[in-house]
Design a protein around this motif. Structure first.
Motif, PDB file in Angstrom:
ATOM      1  N   ILE A  89       4.260   7.172   1.715  1.00 50.77           N
ATOM      2  CA  ILE A  89       4.845   6.986   3.137  1.00 50.77           C
ATOM      3  C   ILE A  89       5.473   5.460   2.910  1.00 50.77           C
ATOM      4  O   ILE A  89       5.779   5.281   3.945  1.00 50.77           O
ATOM      5  CB  ILE A  89       3.309   6.469   3.718  1.00 50.77           C
ATOM      6  CG1 ILE A  89       2.509   5.236   3.113  1.00 50.77           C
ATOM      7  CG2 ILE A  89       2.267   7.815   3.947  1.00 50.77           C
ATOM      8  CD1 ILE A  89       1.666   4.690   4.243  1.00 50.77           C
ATOM      9  N   SER A 119      -1.549   1.958   4.284  1.00 46.12           N
ATOM     10  CA  SER A 119      -1.551   3.147   5.134  1.00 46.12           C
ATOM     11  C   SER A 119      -2.378   2.593   6.576  1.00 46.12           C
ATOM     12  O   SER A 119      -1.802   2.743   7.574  1.00 46.12           O
ATOM     13  CB  SER A 119      -2.385   4.260   4.772  1.00 46.12           C
ATOM     14  OG  SER A 119      -2.697   5.216   5.528  1.00 46.12           O
ATOM     15  N   LYS A 437      -3.357   9.693   6.493  1.00 45.20           N
ATOM     16  CA  LYS A 437      -2.082   9.554   6.580  1.00 45.20           C
ATOM     17  C   LYS A 437      -1.354   9.936   5.459  1.00 45.20           C
ATOM     18  O   LYS A 437      -0.484  10.554   5.209  1.00 45.20           O
ATOM     19  CB  LYS A 437      -1.822   7.980   7.363  1.00 45.20           C
ATOM     20  CG  LYS A 437      -0.190   8.074   7.458  1.00 45.20           C
ATOM     21  CD  LYS A 437      -0.126   6.424   7.955  1.00 45.20           C
ATOM     22  CE  LYS A 437       1.485   6.182   7.939  1.00 45.20           C
ATOM     23  NZ  LYS A 437       1.425   4.909   8.262  1.00 45.20           N
ATOM     24  N   VAL A 438      -1.802   9.104   4.311  1.00 41.73           N
ATOM     25  CA  VAL A 438      -1.426   9.397   2.960  1.00 41.73           C
ATOM     26  C   VAL A 438      -1.459  10.757   2.481  1.00 41.73           C
ATOM     27  O   VAL A 438      -0.283  11.555   2.085  1.00 41.73           O
ATOM     28  CB  VAL A 438      -1.877   8.618   1.824  1.00 41.73           C
ATOM     29  CG1 VAL A 438      -1.389   9.032   0.540  1.00 41.73           C
ATOM     30  CG2 VAL A 438      -1.790   7.106   2.246  1.00 41.73           C
TER      31      VAL A 438
END
Ligand code: NDP
Length: 448
Positions: A89, A119, A437-438
Motif C-alpha cells: 500500500i 494500514s 486493506k493490505v
C-alpha cells in the motif's frame, strides 16, 4: 487465544518451522491469525491468492556489519538490520531500534506489526523495521555519531524517499536521526525526506515528538467515550519514561487524569501526588539520567528497583509505554484484581498472550498497540507529505490531523469488530481492518 481454522493452523506451523528461534515474531503472527479466523472463513479468494503465505514472508531482509571506532580508538562491531516487510500500500516505513536485545526476531515482529498499523492510519505506507544491537546507553556523542554514520553508510543503499523511509524507535531519537540524515545526504548528494523524526530546522514536522504519546491518549479517549467513561479523575500508570511515555503523561494529565507512576529499565517511581512531568522531562530529555533521579525533585515519592512492580499499584488505566512483553499473565491478573478497567498500549506488543487473554476474560477495555500507538507513524506520514510539498504545517494543523486519524482508527477497529461478530474486541477489529486493506491491495497487484 487459540486458533481453530485448519488452514491458519497449518500456515502457523510452517511459519514456525521456517523462522526457528524467533518467538516474538511467531507471537505477533499468532495474534493476528487468531483475529483473522472469521475473515478467512468468508474470503476464500484471499486464501486462493496466497495472501497470507506472502504476508508472513518479508519482501526483503537485509543484515549488515556496522563497524565503528570507540573513544579509546578500538574498533567495535555491531549487527544492523532492515526488514522490508510489505510494500503493497505504499513505500516501506518503520522505525530503527537501537538496543542490545535487538536480533532478527525482534525486528521481524516489529516489521510485521507495522504492516497493519500503517494500514490503519489511512495513509499510503508499507511496513518495515530496522535496528541494531548497539547500546546507546553510556556512549559519548562522538561514539553515537560514528555508529550512526557507519550504520547509514550501508543502509543508504536500500532506502529512499519513495522506497523506504525509516524513523525513530527505542534508542533512536532526534540526535540519532540527525546523524543518520547527515550521512545519507553526504553519500547520496540529495536532500530528500528519507527519514522522519527530523529536527525542525531541517524538514521535521511539528508535533512529531509528541505524536505517539498524544495519539495514544486520543485513541484511548475515544475507546473510553464509546464505553461511557473518560480520563477525568482516573488514576493512571505509565511504564517507561522515554518519548512515548512522556507525551502520553502530558496528554493524560491535560485530560484530568492523575498519573502516579513511571519507570525505566532499572525501576519505577510512585508519586501519590501525581507525577511532575516537567521533572521527568528534565531528567530524561535534558540530563539523559535515570528515573531514580526523580527523588532529587520530590523526596516524598517512592523508588522501587525492577520494572514489573509498577503493575502492582492500584489504577483505573494502565498505559504500557516501554517495551515488548512487559505485562505478563501474572501482572495482568494483579491489574484486574486491583480494579484496573483499561489497558491501552503505547509500546509495541507490551502484553503477552496470557495477559491479553486475562484482559478479554475480565472485560478490560483493551487498546492494542497497532491501533493505539499508530499516531507516531501517522505523523511521520504527515512529515513525508510536508517534505514532498516543501511546506510546513503549524503545530495545531498537524495535531488536528493526528487527532482525526486516531478517531478514524478507533472507528475502524470498532466497526470491524462488530461486523465480524466480536463487538468490543478492538484487538480483533484492529487486526481485521488493518489486514483487509493490505490484502485487497496484494490481491489486486497479482502474485508478487
Ligand atoms: P525510548 O527509547 O524513548 O524510551 C524507551 C523507554 O522504555 C525508556 O524509559 C526505557 O528505559 C524503557 N525500556 C526499554 N527497554 C526496556 C526493558 N527491556 N524493560 C523495561 N523498560 C525498558 O523509546 P520510545 O518511547 O520511542 O518507545 C517505547 C515503545 O513505544 C517501544 O515499544 C516502541 O517500539 C514503541 N513505539 C514508539 C514510537 C515512537 O514514535 N517513538 C511509535 C510507536 C511505538 P531505559 O532508559 O532504562 O532503557
Amino acid at each position: 487465544m487459540a486458533i481453530k481454522n485448519a488452514y491458519l493452523l497449518d500456515l502457523l506451523e510452517r511459519t514456525k518451522k521456517r523462522n526457528p528461534n524467533e518467538p516474538e515474531f511467531i507471537q505477533a503472527v499468532s495474534e493476528v491469525f487468531t483475529s483473522l479466523e472469521p475473515v478467512i472463513e468468508k474470503r476464500q479468494d484471499l486464501v486462493d491468492a496466497g495472501v497470507l503465505e506472502r504476508l508472513v514472508e518479508p519482501e526483503r531482509q537485509i543484515i549488515f556489519r556496522v563497524p565503528w571506532v570507540d573513544d579509546n580508538g578500538k574498533t567495535q562491531v555491531n549487527r544492523g538490520f532492515r526488514i522490508q516487510f510489505n510494500s503493497a500500500i505504499g513505500p516501506y516505513k518503520g522505525g530503527i531500534r537501537l538496543h542490545p536485545s535487538v536480533y532478527l526476531g525482534i525486528i521481524k515482529f516489529l516489521g510485521f506489526e507495522q504492516i497493519f498499523k500503517n494500514s490503519l492510519t489511512t495513509l499510503p505506507m508499507g511496513g518495515a523495521k530496522g535496528g541494531s544491537d548497539f547500546d546507546p546507553k553510556g556512549k559519548s556523542d562522538g561514539e553515537i555519531m560514528r555508529f550512526c554514520q557507519s550504520f547509514m553508510t550501508e543502509l543508504c543503499k536500500y532506502i529512499g524517499a519513495d522506497c523506504d523511509v525509516p524513523a525513530g524507535d527505542i534508542g533512536t531519537g532526534a540526535r540519532e536521526i540527525g546523524y543518520m540524515f547527515g550521512q545519507y545526504k553526504r553519500i547520496r548528494n540529495e536532500w530528500v525526506g528519507v527519514l522522519t523524526g527530523k529536527g525542525l530546522t531541517y524538514g521535521g514536522s511539528l508535533a512529531r515528538t509528541e505524536a505517539t504519546g498524544f495519539g495514544l491518549c486520543y485513541f484511548t479517549k475515544e475507546m473510553l467515550a464509546a464505553n461511557g467513561m473518560s480520563f477525568d479523575g482516573k488514576t493512571v500508570l505509565i511504564s517507561g519514561s522515554g518519548n512515548v511515555a512522556i507525551y502520553a503523561c502530558v496528554k493524560a494529565q491535560s485530560y484530568g487524569a492523575k498519573v502516579v507512576a513511571m519507570s525505566d529499565s532499572n525501576g519505577y517511581i510512585y508519586d501519590k501526588n501525581g507525577i511532575d512531568i516537567a521533572a521527568v522531562k528534565e531528567i530524561k530529555e535534558v540530563k539523559r539520567g535515570r528515573i531514580k533521579d526523580y527523588l532529587n525533585y520530590h523526596k516524598d515519592a517512592e523508588y522501587h528497583e525492577g520494572c514489573k512492580g509498577i503493575w502492582t499499584i492500584p489504577c483505573d488505566i494502565a498505559l504500557p509505554c516501554a517495551t515488548q512483553n512487559e505485562i505478563d499473565g501474572e501482572s495482568a491478573a494483579i491489574l484486574v484484581k486491583n480494579g484496573c478497567k483499561v489497558v491501552s498500549e503505547g509500546a509495541n506488543m507490551p502484553s503477552t498472550p496470557e495477559a491479553i487473554d486475562t484482559y478479554l476474560a475480565n472485560g478490560i477495555l483493551y487498546g492494542p498497540a497497532k491501533a493505539a500507538n499508530a499516531g507516531g507513524v501517522a505523523t511521520s506520514g504527515l512529515e513525508m507529505s510536508q517534505n514532498s510539498i516543501r511546506y510546513s504545517w503549524s503545530f495545531e494543523e498537524v495535531d488536528e490531523k493526528l487527532h482525526n486519524i486516531m478517531k478514524s482508527i478507533f472507528k475502524a477497529c470498532d466497526e470491524a469488530a462488530k461486523e465480524y461478530g466480536m463487538p468490543g474486541n478492538y484487538m480483533a477489529g484492529a487486526n481485521i481492518a488493518g489486514f483487509l486493506k493490505v490484502a485487497e491491495a496484494m490481491k489486486a497487484q497479482g502474485n508478487v
